[in-house]
Write an enzyme that holds these catalytic residues in place. Structure first.
Site, PDB file in Angstrom:
ATOM      1  N   ARG A 105      52.978  91.463  42.305  1.00 21.53           N
ATOM      2  CA  ARG A 105      54.373  91.261  41.887  1.00 21.53           C
ATOM      3  C   ARG A 105      54.442  91.699  40.440  1.00 21.53           C
ATOM      4  O   ARG A 105      53.728  91.181  39.586  1.00 21.53           O
ATOM      5  CB  ARG A 105      54.777  89.787  42.034  1.00 21.53           C
ATOM      6  N   HIS A 132      61.910  94.621  47.168  1.00 21.37           N
ATOM      7  CA  HIS A 132      61.214  93.402  47.610  1.00 21.37           C
ATOM      8  C   HIS A 132      61.095  93.467  49.147  1.00 21.37           C
ATOM      9  O   HIS A 132      61.743  92.710  49.870  1.00 21.37           O
ATOM     10  CB  HIS A 132      62.013  92.173  47.163  1.00 21.37           C
ATOM     11  N   GLN A 135      60.381  90.283  51.487  1.00 21.09           N
ATOM     12  CA  GLN A 135      61.515  89.374  51.670  1.00 21.09           C
ATOM     13  C   GLN A 135      62.448  89.901  52.766  1.00 21.09           C
ATOM     14  O   GLN A 135      62.894  89.160  53.638  1.00 21.09           O
ATOM     15  CB  GLN A 135      62.287  89.224  50.353  1.00 21.09           C
ATOM     16  N   ASP A 227      72.221  87.246  45.980  1.00 24.34           N
ATOM     17  CA  ASP A 227      71.021  87.001  45.176  1.00 24.34           C
ATOM     18  C   ASP A 227      71.490  86.703  43.754  1.00 24.34           C
ATOM     19  O   ASP A 227      72.664  86.939  43.412  1.00 24.34           O
ATOM     20  CB  ASP A 227      70.110  88.254  45.224  1.00 24.34           C
ATOM     21  N   CYS A 267      67.655  85.050  49.302  1.00 20.87           N
ATOM     22  CA  CYS A 267      66.184  85.104  49.216  1.00 20.87           C
ATOM     23  C   CYS A 267      65.605  83.907  48.486  1.00 20.87           C
ATOM     24  O   CYS A 267      64.438  83.575  48.680  1.00 20.87           O
ATOM     25  CB  CYS A 267      65.756  86.396  48.535  1.00 20.87           C
ATOM     26  N   ARG A 295      58.870  84.110  55.661  1.00 13.70           N
ATOM     27  CA  ARG A 295      57.981  84.860  54.756  1.00 13.70           C
ATOM     28  C   ARG A 295      56.530  84.690  55.208  1.00 13.70           C
ATOM     29  O   ARG A 295      55.760  85.646  55.237  1.00 13.70           O
ATOM     30  CB  ARG A 295      58.128  84.346  53.312  1.00 13.70           C
TER      31      ARG A 295
HETATM   32  N1  NVA Z   1      66.343  89.607  42.347  1.00 12.49           N
HETATM   33  C1  NVA Z   1      65.465  88.481  42.160  1.00 12.49           C
HETATM   34  C2  NVA Z   1      64.722  88.176  43.419  1.00 12.49           C
HETATM   35  C3  NVA Z   1      63.825  86.975  43.347  1.00 12.49           C
HETATM   36  C4  NVA Z   1      63.084  86.715  44.619  1.00 12.49           C
HETATM   37  C5  NVA Z   1      64.508  88.776  41.030  1.00 12.49           C
HETATM   38  O1  NVA Z   1      63.961  89.876  40.976  1.00 12.49           O
HETATM   39  O2  NVA Z   1      64.312  87.897  40.176  1.00 12.49           O
HETATM   40  N1   CP Z   2      62.188  84.946  47.418  1.00 10.22           N
HETATM   41  C1   CP Z   2      61.091  84.983  46.662  1.00 10.22           C
HETATM   42  O1   CP Z   2      60.392  85.992  46.571  1.00 10.22           O
HETATM   43  O2   CP Z   2      60.815  83.815  46.022  1.00 10.22           O
HETATM   44  P1   CP Z   2      59.721  83.550  44.901  1.00 10.22           P
HETATM   45  O3   CP Z   2      60.197  84.255  43.655  1.00 10.22           O
HETATM   46  O4   CP Z   2      59.683  82.056  44.733  1.00 10.22           O
HETATM   47  O5   CP Z   2      58.401  84.101  45.354  1.00 10.22           O
END
Ligand code: NVA
Ligand code: CP
Length: 310
Positions: A105, A132, A135, A227, A267, A295
């Site tokens: 990540r 992502h 997800q 989101d 998500c 997930r």
């Molecule tokens: N768009 C959000 C998704 C988190 C799962 C982010 O990147 O923070």
């Molecule tokens: N939806 C998702 O990826 O959540 P986290 O940021 O908690 O991993």
């Protein structure tokens, strides 16, 4: 050398392969509920690099690896040399000498691409600023559970043209459904992502609509999705974004524009009172915790697919 079976975006698999992953995930879920144990990843180690925070991704990947008989290794970039400037390409080659797969990540998508280029073991994208895919795999699995199919549905995405929106575009293009994205001026998805996906959409019967109008996106939708307005790394823009996104909250009124029986998805984590009202988030139509659970199942399918055979 044979190229490792990476999973960086939803365009890395054929539509049939994506459907197969979802079917496997549904079977794994059913078997877990019936106490059936798995050992597909016996003796395999997954390095899990996190340059951003996580609840769901970390816990579902760790649990998934464990339940498949493998070993998950959590690596915060704060604690490994990557966080002190060791290069991605050296990290990739070092980790490849120890582990059977790498999950990451991170921020720029190019970091995942570079990691994959230098890694001799499969790399899984667990979120970048641009995509992502894990997800959305869980979300499509949830659609299949709720509607019995994915093809032909309409998904309305209301909000920021971010990593989630861009992965939805790839998903619709691959799996043959309609994604309608309503974003305010200045917050649209990348044109390059759309133009690349259009080629897949033509072949697979997908449709991509971009609009500034929430009504146009939500009308007749099977799924209403949103989101956060400020993603990880954009915290300083939060106040400006709250102003710019006025009118883009998913409320009861927005849900009423969708089809009867439409579901609300997110998500998570969610900001109540910003991108979604408390009422919608807690409503009977909200399937947010099914998505979160899925997930685990879908990532187990992805892990078996990527590293099960090596
Ligand atoms: N768009 C959000 C998704 C988190 C799962 C982010 O990147 O923070
Ligand atoms: N939806 C998702 O990826 O959540 P986290 O940021 O908690 O991993």
């Amino acid at each position: 050398m044979i190229k490792p079976r990476h999973f960086l975006t939803l365009l890395d698999r054929t539509p049939a392969e994506l459907q197969n992953l979802i079917n496997t995930a549904i079977r794994l879920k059913d078997e877990r509920n019936n106490g059936i144990k798995h050992r597909e990843l016996d003796g395999k180690t997954l390095a899990m690099i996190f340059e951003k925070s996580s609840t769901r991704t970390r816990i579902s990947f760790e649990t998934g690896m464990y339940e498949l008989g493998g070993h998950p290794m959590f690596l915060s970039s704060r604690d490994i040399q990557l966080g002190r400037g060791e290069t991605i390409k050296d990290t990739a080659r070092v980790l490849s000498r120890y582990v059977h797969g790498i999950m990451i990540r991170t921020f720029g998508h190019e970091r995942v691409v570079e990691l994959a280029e230098y890694s001799t073991v499969p790399v899984i994208n667990a979120l970048t600023d641009s995509f992502h895919p894990c997800q959305i795999m869980a979300d499509m699995m949830t659609m299949q559970e709720k509607f019995g199919k994915i093809k032909g549905l309409k998904v309305a995405y209301i909000g920021d043209g971010n990593n989630m929106a861009q992965s939805w575009i790839n998903a619709a293009a691959q799996m043959g459904f309609h994604i309608a994205i309503a974003s305010p001026k200045g917050y649209w998805v990348d044109y390059d992502v759309v133009s690349r996906a259009e080629k897949y959409a033509e072949k697979n019967g997908g449709k991509i609509t971009l609009t500034h109008h929430v009504e146009e996106a939500a009308e007749n939708a099977h799924v209403v999705y949103t989101d956060v307005w400020a993603s990880m790394g954009q915290e300083e823009e939060s106040q400006k974004r709250i102003k710019d996104f006025q009118g883009y909250q998913v409320t009861r009124e927005v849900m009423n524009l969708a089809l009867k029986g439409a579901v609300f998805m997110h998500c998570l984590p969610a900001h109540r009172g910003e991108e979604v009202s408390e009422e919608v988030l807690e409503s009977e139509n909200s399937v947010i915790f099914d998505e979160a659970e899925n997930r685990l199942h879908v990532q187990k399918a992805i892990l078996i697919d990527c590293i099960g055979g090596i």
